[in-house]
Design an enzyme around this catalytic site. Structure first.
Site, PDB file in Angstrom:
ATOM      1  N   LYS A   1      25.231  -5.294  -0.695  1.00 23.62           N
ATOM      2  CA  LYS A   1      26.694  -5.472  -0.771  1.00 23.62           C
ATOM      3  C   LYS A   1      27.386  -4.847   0.433  1.00 23.62           C
ATOM      4  CE  LYS A   1      26.343  -4.805  -5.767  1.00 23.62           C
ATOM      5  NZ  LYS A   1      26.576  -3.769  -6.797  1.00 23.62           N
TER       6      LYS A   1
ATOM      7  N   HIS B   1       4.442   5.807  11.628  1.00 25.78           N
ATOM      8  CA  HIS B   1       4.029   5.659  10.225  1.00 25.78           C
ATOM      9  C   HIS B   1       3.069   6.844   9.990  1.00 25.78           C
ATOM     10  CE1 HIS B   1       2.992   4.052   6.440  1.00 25.78           C
ATOM     11  NE2 HIS B   1       2.620   2.826   6.758  1.00 25.78           N
TER      12      HIS B   1
ATOM     13  N   ARG C   1      11.196   4.013   3.977  1.00 29.33           N
ATOM     14  CA  ARG C   1      10.717   3.003   4.931  1.00 29.33           C
ATOM     15  C   ARG C   1      11.932   2.210   5.385  1.00 29.33           C
ATOM     16  NH1 ARG C   1       5.616  -1.072   4.652  1.00 29.33           N
ATOM     17  NH2 ARG C   1       4.656   0.895   5.284  1.00 29.33           N
TER      18      ARG C   1
ATOM     19  N   ARG D   1       0.802  -1.218   0.000  1.00 30.31           N
ATOM     20  CA  ARG D   1       0.000   0.000   0.000  1.00 30.31           C
ATOM     21  C   ARG D   1       0.845   1.283   0.000  1.00 30.31           C
ATOM     22  NH1 ARG D   1      -2.865  -4.047   2.000  1.00 30.31           N
ATOM     23  NH2 ARG D   1      -0.818  -4.568   2.825  1.00 30.31           N
ATOM     24  N   THR D   2       1.813   1.357   0.916  1.00 25.87           N
ATOM     25  CA  THR D   2       2.529   2.626   1.097  1.00 25.87           C
ATOM     26  C   THR D   2       3.404   2.929  -0.118  1.00 25.87           C
ATOM     27  OG1 THR D   2       2.575   2.046   3.437  1.00 25.87           O
ATOM     28  CG2 THR D   2       3.893   3.940   2.762  1.00 25.87           C
TER      29      THR D   2
HETATM   30  N1   CP Z   1      -0.406  -0.115   5.896  1.00 26.84           N
HETATM   31  C1   CP Z   1       0.799  -0.349   5.375  1.00 26.84           C
HETATM   32  O1   CP Z   1       1.812   0.269   5.725  1.00 26.84           O
HETATM   33  O2   CP Z   1       0.798  -1.320   4.409  1.00 26.84           O
HETATM   34  P1   CP Z   1       2.072  -1.747   3.569  1.00 26.84           P
HETATM   35  O3   CP Z   1       3.042  -2.406   4.510  1.00 26.84           O
HETATM   36  O4   CP Z   1       1.552  -2.689   2.512  1.00 26.84           O
HETATM   37  O5   CP Z   1       2.687  -0.502   2.967  1.00 26.84           O
END
Ligand code: CP
Length: 330
Positions: free
Chosen positions: A102, A152, A124, A74-75
């Site tokens: 590496k 998040h 991320r 999603r993100t």
């Molecule tokens: N909600 C969320 O962060 O989903 P993903 O890990 O798929 O990005």
């Protein structure tokens, strides 16, 4: 709908013509108006995304790098779609195919991306604090797409936007968040966001999955899910984050579902119109049953995904205004 040059008057303090932060690494410490500002900015993109023609040229000529050191559906996809719908050039760096494999360090990777003159970086990472560390080293705005167990923030914002669309104001709203609170950056960002906006937040988990410092977060902790659900306007379910667990935190998934799974019977203990939310990915049959996850008129799970694109468009737009020299913005 708000215009980027003239935020809705009265909602924000006099003189606060702009979002006063270069980066978005977390929602902790943001003022209510700063969160509302981002939610308001997202409304124009909700509207645009519902049109057949979804293209804006707001970020034309800008380069956005999405550097994901952890898996995402999603993100990652919504940040990519958000950047492209705003006309930016979007490049995705997946750590599994990069020189991280590496032995390149996080900082060397960040400095390499910085040297490519990115206009914004979306990061991320599995380590709490890694995104803040990168933000301190690079010249462009950095957006946290999830760092370890820390935060998040765009998930917190998209959840707030989803709630606002369904319920209106946040004052007096009771939100019950249930699941693996201990390992959840989604829970932390939602707690910061929703308590700042005036909602009452209850968190529910087995003792092994409840953070020791939870009382400091202005929430009410519960271990009894039925009690936590009483009078809830919103029920937000979280999955067990097995990838962050070393050792045994629950007796078994079956036992966990028995005590903490959201079934139709359990949902009946919340308000009759309680909204069901889940940030995904879901483990159906563990923390949430399919007939709840897919319940028409009650489940907002696909709406959360929709709002995610709009929120990410708003954040990319707002955070790049300074470098774009948008008049009236800090
Ligand atoms: N909600 C969320 O962060 O989903 P993903 O890990 O798929 O990005």
């Amino acid at each position: 709908m708000t215009s980027p040059q003239s935020p809705a008057s009265g909602r924000y303090p006099a003189g606060s013509a702009a979002f006063p932060h270069r980066d978005l690494t977390g929602l902790a410490g943001l003022a209510p108006w700063e969160i509302l500002f981002l939610l308001d900015e997202a409304e124009q993109w909700v509207a645009l995304n519902r049109q057949p023609q979804k293209r804006s040229e707001r970020l034309a000529g800008l380069t956005i790098i999405n550097a994901f050191f952890e898996n995402s559906t999603r993100t990652l996809l919504s940040f990519e779609i958000a950047g492209k719908r705003l006309g930016a050039d979007v490049v995705n760096m997946q750590a599994a195919q990069s020189s991280v494999k590496k032995g390149e360090t996080l900082i060397d990777t960040a400095m390499t991306l910085n040297a490519m003159h990115a206009d914004a970086m979306v990061i991320r990472h599995q380590s709490s604090g890694a995104v803040r560390l990168i933000a301190e080293k690079v010249d462009c705005p950095v957006l946290n797409a999830g760092d370890g167990q820390h935060e998040h923030p765009t998930q917190g914002l998209l959840d707030a936007l989803t709630i606002r669309h369904a319920k209106g104001d946040f004052g007096g709203l009771r939100v019950t968040i249930c699941g693996d609170i201990l390992h959840s950056r989604v829970a932390r960002s939602n707690i910061h966001c929703l308590t700042t906006l005036g909602a009452e937040v209850r968190v529910c988990a087995p003792p092994s999955l409840m953070p020791a410092e939870i009382e400091a977060l202005k929430v009410t902790p519960f271990h009894d899910f039925d009690a936590a659900l009483k009078g809830a306007d919103v029920v937000m379910m979280l999955r067990l984050q097995q990838e962050r667990m070393s050792g045994q935190f629950i007796p078994s998934p079956r036992e966990y579902r028995h005590l903490y799974g959201l079934t139709l019977d359990r949902l009946a203990k919340a308000k009759p119109d309680a909204l069901v939310m889940h940030p995904g990915p879901m483990n159906r049959g563990v923390e949430i049953d399919s007939n709840v996850a897919d319940l028409p008129g009650r489940s907002a799970i696909t709406t959360q995904v929709e709002m995610g694109v709009a929120i990410r468009m708003a954040c990319l737009d707002v955070l790049t205004r300074r470098s774009r020299g948008v008049e009236g913005w800090a």
